[in-house]
Design an enzyme around this catalytic site. Structure first.
Site, PDB file in Angstrom:
ATOM      1  N   HIS A  73       0.855  -1.187   0.000  1.00 40.56           N
ATOM      2  CA  HIS A  73       0.000   0.000   0.000  1.00 40.56           C
ATOM      3  C   HIS A  73       0.895   1.242   0.000  1.00 40.56           C
ATOM      4  O   HIS A  73       1.875   1.291   0.763  1.00 40.56           O
ATOM      5  CB  HIS A  73      -0.902  -0.015   1.237  1.00 40.56           C
ATOM      6  N   GLU A  89       8.775   1.493  -2.458  1.00 43.38           N
ATOM      7  CA  GLU A  89       8.006   0.258  -2.665  1.00 43.38           C
ATOM      8  C   GLU A  89       8.855  -0.799  -3.370  1.00 43.38           C
ATOM      9  O   GLU A  89       8.784  -1.982  -3.044  1.00 43.38           O
ATOM     10  CB  GLU A  89       6.763   0.536  -3.516  1.00 43.38           C
TER      11      GLU A  89
HETATM   12  C1  GAR Z   1       1.587   1.139  -6.253  1.00 43.25           C
HETATM   13  O1  GAR Z   1       1.915   2.420  -5.791  1.00 43.25           O
HETATM   14  C2  GAR Z   1       0.861   0.351  -5.185  1.00 43.25           C
HETATM   15  O2  GAR Z   1       1.306   0.622  -3.894  1.00 43.25           O
HETATM   16  C3  GAR Z   1      -0.543   0.849  -5.379  1.00 43.25           C
HETATM   17  O3  GAR Z   1      -0.712   0.897  -6.769  1.00 43.25           O
HETATM   18  C4  GAR Z   1       0.545   1.224  -7.379  1.00 43.25           C
HETATM   19  C5  GAR Z   1       0.812   0.236  -8.470  1.00 43.25           C
HETATM   20  O4  GAR Z   1       1.945   0.603  -9.198  1.00 43.25           O
HETATM   21  N1  GAR Z   1      -1.493  -0.001  -4.723  1.00 43.25           N
HETATM   22  C6  GAR Z   1      -2.575   0.468  -4.120  1.00 43.25           C
HETATM   23  O5  GAR Z   1      -2.878   1.630  -4.113  1.00 43.25           O
HETATM   24  C7  GAR Z   1      -3.433  -0.588  -3.430  1.00 43.25           C
HETATM   25  N2  GAR Z   1      -4.277   0.021  -2.457  1.00 43.25           N
HETATM   26  P1  GAR Z   1       2.650  -0.412 -10.190  1.00 43.25           P
HETATM   27  O6  GAR Z   1       1.572  -0.993 -11.085  1.00 43.25           O
HETATM   28  O7  GAR Z   1       3.611   0.425 -10.957  1.00 43.25           O
HETATM   29  O8  GAR Z   1       3.338  -1.478  -9.366  1.00 43.25           O
END
Ligand code: GAR
Length: 205
Positions: free
Chosen positions: A108, A178
């Site tokens: 998250h 992340e």
């Molecule tokens: C990331 O920032 C992840 O933490 C978020 O979506 C993005 C996906 O990026 N997830 C959420 O918000 C879930 N609640 P990515 O497709 O480039 O990995």
């Protein structure tokens, strides 16, 4: 080595960071399946590039998609050890979460329990964090239960955003974190270093 099933809905940069580390020998985990609720997304392009099985899942009839219950069978057949939600924007059905208790984790893009819950995903999170004038944000990896962003926290990293000038800038800084945090946690699972106590989760050094 543990087997992963990775769910993603969008760009897939978190999936990419897992794959990069896995293929370069810096993560003892293998992505067995990539699952999305969308038929076309960055995560599927990555799966194609790395020759990984990709599956579209749907809770209603959708051409070419399989159901969540079929997916559960596949997880068992493929001996999936850990299910990783890496930017998956749909809620998993209760049966899947219950049948794979303590085997489903999510990343998250904020410091839970703040800025979580239904509707709090992607840029919505960063916009809310920016508009509250938060000085720090960060990323959280937590177990998934049947309530949005509610399961026990496994690991968190903070990011200084005191000089950030836009939600986009926060998003960029958090995403960088992340990309390190999620593989770190997966490696800890692989090393059997995530200990689920009755009171809290501990990650051993
Ligand atoms: C990331 O920032 C992840 O933490 C978020 O979506 C993005 C996906 O990026 N997830 C959420 O918000 C879930 N609640 P990515 O497709 O480039 O990995």
């Amino acid at each position: 080595m543990i087997n992963l099933a990775v769910f993603a809905s969008g760009k897939g940069s978190n999936l990419n960071s897992i794959l990069q580390k896995s293929f370069s020998g810096n993560l003892n985990a293998k992505v067995e399946i990539v699952i999305s609720n969308r038929t076309q997304c960055g995560a599927f392009e990555l799966a194609d590039r790395y020759g990984i099985k990709k599956i579209t899942v749907s809770d209603s009839e959708k051409e070419g998609a399989i159901s969540y219950s079929e997916l559960e069978v596949l997880f068992t057949e493929r001996e999936i050890d850990l299910i990783v939600l890496a930017g998956y924007l749909k809620k998993l059905p209760e049966s899947l979460v219950n049948n794979f208790k303590n085997k489903v984790i999510n990343i998250h893009p904020a410091l839970l329990p703040s800025f979580g819950g239904k509707g709090m995903y992607g840029m919505n999170v960063h916009t809310a964090v920016f508009s509250k004038s938060c000085q720090v944000s960060g990323a959280t990896v937590h177990f998934v239960d049947n309530i949005y962003d509610n399961g026990k926290i496994i690991a968190q990293r903070c990011v200084d955003i005191s000089d950030a000038e836009s939600p986009e800038e926060i998003a960029q800084r958090v995403l960088e974190v992340e990309h390190e945090l999620l593989p770190y946690v997966i490696q800890k699972f692989s090393d059997n270093k995530v200990i689920i106590g009755s009171d809290r989760v501990r990650v051993l050094n």
